[in-house]
Design a protein around this motif. Structure first.
Motif, PDB file in Angstrom:
ATOM      1  N   UNK A 122      78.228  91.182  84.569  1.00  0.00           N
ATOM      2  CA  UNK A 122      77.116  90.904  83.604  1.00  0.00           C
ATOM      3  C   UNK A 122      78.014  90.564  82.256  1.00  0.00           C
ATOM      4  N   UNK A 123      79.067  91.028  81.744  1.00  0.00           N
ATOM      5  CA  UNK A 123      79.452  90.733  80.470  1.00  0.00           C
ATOM      6  C   UNK A 123      81.020  90.419  80.401  1.00  0.00           C
ATOM      7  N   UNK A 124      81.583  90.220  81.752  1.00  0.00           N
ATOM      8  CA  UNK A 124      83.012  90.118  81.762  1.00  0.00           C
ATOM      9  C   UNK A 124      83.330  88.720  81.981  1.00  0.00           C
ATOM     10  N   UNK A 125      84.738  88.227  81.854  1.00  0.00           N
ATOM     11  CA  UNK A 125      85.469  87.194  82.164  1.00  0.00           C
ATOM     12  C   UNK A 125      86.631  87.255  83.078  1.00  0.00           C
ATOM     13  N   UNK A 126      86.708  86.559  83.811  1.00  0.00           N
ATOM     14  CA  UNK A 126      88.234  86.331  84.542  1.00  0.00           C
ATOM     15  C   UNK A 126      88.779  85.306  83.945  1.00  0.00           C
ATOM     16  N   UNK A 127      90.079  85.422  83.201  1.00  0.00           N
ATOM     17  CA  UNK A 127      90.823  84.445  82.513  1.00  0.00           C
ATOM     18  C   UNK A 127      92.012  83.935  83.278  1.00  0.00           C
ATOM     19  N   UNK A 128      91.955  82.628  83.161  1.00  0.00           N
ATOM     20  CA  UNK A 128      93.485  82.143  83.582  1.00  0.00           C
ATOM     21  C   UNK A 128      94.214  81.601  82.505  1.00  0.00           C
ATOM     22  N   UNK A 129      95.377  82.330  82.303  1.00  0.00           N
ATOM     23  CA  UNK A 129      96.246  82.007  81.031  1.00  0.00           C
ATOM     24  C   UNK A 129      97.433  81.455  81.634  1.00  0.00           C
ATOM     25  N   UNK A 130      98.190  80.532  80.580  1.00  0.00           N
ATOM     26  CA  UNK A 130      99.456  80.068  80.680  1.00  0.00           C
ATOM     27  C   UNK A 130     100.309  80.669  79.780  1.00  0.00           C
ATOM     28  N   UNK A 131     101.347  81.574  80.372  1.00  0.00           N
ATOM     29  CA  UNK A 131     102.434  82.449  79.393  1.00  0.00           C
ATOM     30  C   UNK A 131     103.678  81.692  79.566  1.00  0.00           C
ATOM     31  N   UNK A 132     104.472  81.972  78.455  1.00  0.00           N
ATOM     32  CA  UNK A 132     105.834  81.370  78.461  1.00  0.00           C
ATOM     33  C   UNK A 132     106.820  81.897  79.608  1.00  0.00           C
ATOM     34  N   UNK A 133     106.515  83.560  79.705  1.00  0.00           N
ATOM     35  CA  UNK A 133     107.690  84.119  80.724  1.00  0.00           C
ATOM     36  C   UNK A 133     107.159  84.472  81.917  1.00  0.00           C
ATOM     37  N   UNK A 134     105.766  84.470  82.210  1.00  0.00           N
ATOM     38  CA  UNK A 134     105.048  84.762  83.390  1.00  0.00           C
ATOM     39  C   UNK A 134     104.485  83.740  83.943  1.00  0.00           C
TER      40      UNK A 134
END
Lengths: 260, 204
Positions: A22-34
């Motif tokens: 109902x109120x959540x998101x799944x995010x796809x992030x791009x990070x420097x170390x992972x």
């Protein structure tokens, strides 16, 4: 910082989000170390969410995350740079969405790749400038290089011989130039002009500050676009709709939708 | 779980459990609970539920004018004389019309585009009801378009796209104001919301 900590801090560029429940998101992030990380952010779609305004795509955000079995959980988030100039200009935004879509498609989860992170960050910063010619082709060729698909531009991808002037074509499925005498069976071959080859080589070895001042004529630009897209298509293996959206926001296409 | 092979569950019941299981947000356990609840329900209530499900498939259509979900076309809001036809409020989903109607402030008409532009999910402008909106503007009677898509990245890009499309045709294209929500907390506000709240500040 060890990658086995239960709670960790990282900055990341948000590539995209998918609604969850109902109120959540799944995010796809791009990070420097992972590298690419997928994480859940709870309650971000509520109007009064304290975190919602910090976790939109095309943002550089600082995160505190808890490691999970499958997806990590975002505990805190604070936006570092929202790239407001990009999100308030439709042409820039369409380019940014394509850039993020490409990174999402070409990278795998949990494989750190600092080169791609820095390239992505620089490209978004350059996109905020008024003059950003050649940025998309430059980004495409650098991204291919940083993610293990560096195109071969000096030796024939079939026989390995040095390419001689004006006897070259392009073979996207094998990832590089092919000489006039090689004709491998059942492989798509595109024509490649001398100017385009020189431009590709120049892009591959230069910084954006040198690339941005280069004036490229319309025909060469079109040829480069087609070559790079064919190359990316063979690396990713699927069509990206965000590529079409760049053309959609261009004036002519808007007019064509108007003619109903 | 496949109930067809469970002899302990009656066949009509297992079919109902499977049907419930298809609904969004309903897992196998909730599906079982709902199905067993329906067994104990009075017959009239169960019939009314079944009929209402059939009715939405038989009788509900899209309004030819605003593309909202309705029983008759044009819908109540589009055909009512008291509504100001020179204003169109563009929203993403039919539920957004309900939210705006609850305010009792807006007296114009609506246009539902049924989604947002989201290239990453493969949804482009041609997949939305934007052509229908352009058709409504042909008679030149519309004075203002209010873009009320969500203040998310997709909502903003859709609003910008429609604005680009409409600004040569319509005099006034406006966007809902963005700022701090009632009961919000400045400490947690993001820089985009805060800067827009500052940009659009009002004298009191």
């Amino acid at each position: 910082m060890s990658n086995t900590e239960k709670i960790y801090k990282t900055q990341g560029i948000i590539l995209r989000h998918y609604p969850l429940g109902e109120t959540d998101y799944i995010l796809s992030l791009f990070t420097p170390n992972r590298g690419k990380v997928r994480a859940i952010v709870k309650g971000a779609r509520k109007l009064k969410s304290r975190i919602g305004g910090h976790v939109e795509p095309v943002m550089l955000t600082s995160f505190l995350l808890t490691k999970g079995h499958n997806l990590d959980l975002i505990n805190q988030a604070e936006c570092v740079d929202s790239f407001r100039i990009i999100r308030e200009d439709l042409t820039k935004l369409s380019k940014a969405l394509y850039i993020l879509d490409l990174v999402d498609a070409i990278t795998n989860e949990s494989q750190s790749n600092n080169d791609v992170y820095l390239l992505l960050l620089d490209t978004l910063k350059n996109l905020t400038n008024d003059k950003n010619d050649n940025l998309i082709p430059y980004f495409q060729i650098k991204l291919l290089g940083s993610s293990g698909f560096m195109p071969e531009l000096y030796q024939c991808v079939n026989c390995g011989k040095e390419i001689v002037m004006n006897a070259h074509r392009f073979c996207p499925d094998r990832g590089g130039v092919i000489c006039d005498s090689c004709n491998p069976f059942n492989v798509r071959i595109l024509s490649l002009s001398l100017t385009s080859l020189k431009v590709l080589r120049f892009f591959q070895r230069s910084d954006y500050s040198h690339v941005s001042i280069l004036n490229i004529d319309g025909d060469t630009n079109k040829e480069l676009q087609d070559l790079l897209y064919a190359l990316l298509f063979s690396a990713i293996g699927k069509e990206l709709k965000s590529y079409r959206f760049i053309n959609d926001v261009a004036e002519e296409t808007v007019d064509s939708l108007k003619g109903v | 779980m496949n109930y067809e092979f469970l002899p302990s569950v009656a066949a009509p019941l297992s079919r109902l459990i499977q049907e419930f299981n298809r609904l969004p947000g309903i897992g196998p356990k909730s599906a079982q609970r709902l199905a067993y609840y329906l067994i104990r329900m009075p017959e009239e209530e169960a019939k009314s539920l079944a009929e209402s499900i059939l009715a939405i498939k038989d009788r509900v259509i899209f309004c030819d004018v605003c593309q909202n979900i309705t029983e008759n076309s044009p819908c109540y809001l589009c055909s009512h004389d008291s509504r100001d036809k020179s204003r169109i409020c563009v929203v993403e989903e039919p539920l957004d019309v309900l939210s705006l109607e609850r305010t009792q402030v807006y007296k114009g008409t609506y246009h539902v585009i049924h989604g947002v532009i989201s290239p990453a999910s493969g949804i482009g402008p041609e997949d939305l009801k934007i052509r229908e909106l352009l058709n409504r503007l042909k008679d030149g009677l519309v004075e203002e378009i209010i873009l009320a898509t969500n203040p998310s990245l997709e909502g903003e890009s859709t609003a910008m796209y429609i604005h680009k499309l409409l600004s040569p045709i319509v005099n006034k294209v406006t966007r809902l104001a963005r700022g701090l929500p009632v009961g919000g907390d400045l400490e947690y506000a993001d820089e985009l919301t805060l800067s827009r709240a500052l940009d659009d500040r009002k004298e009191i």
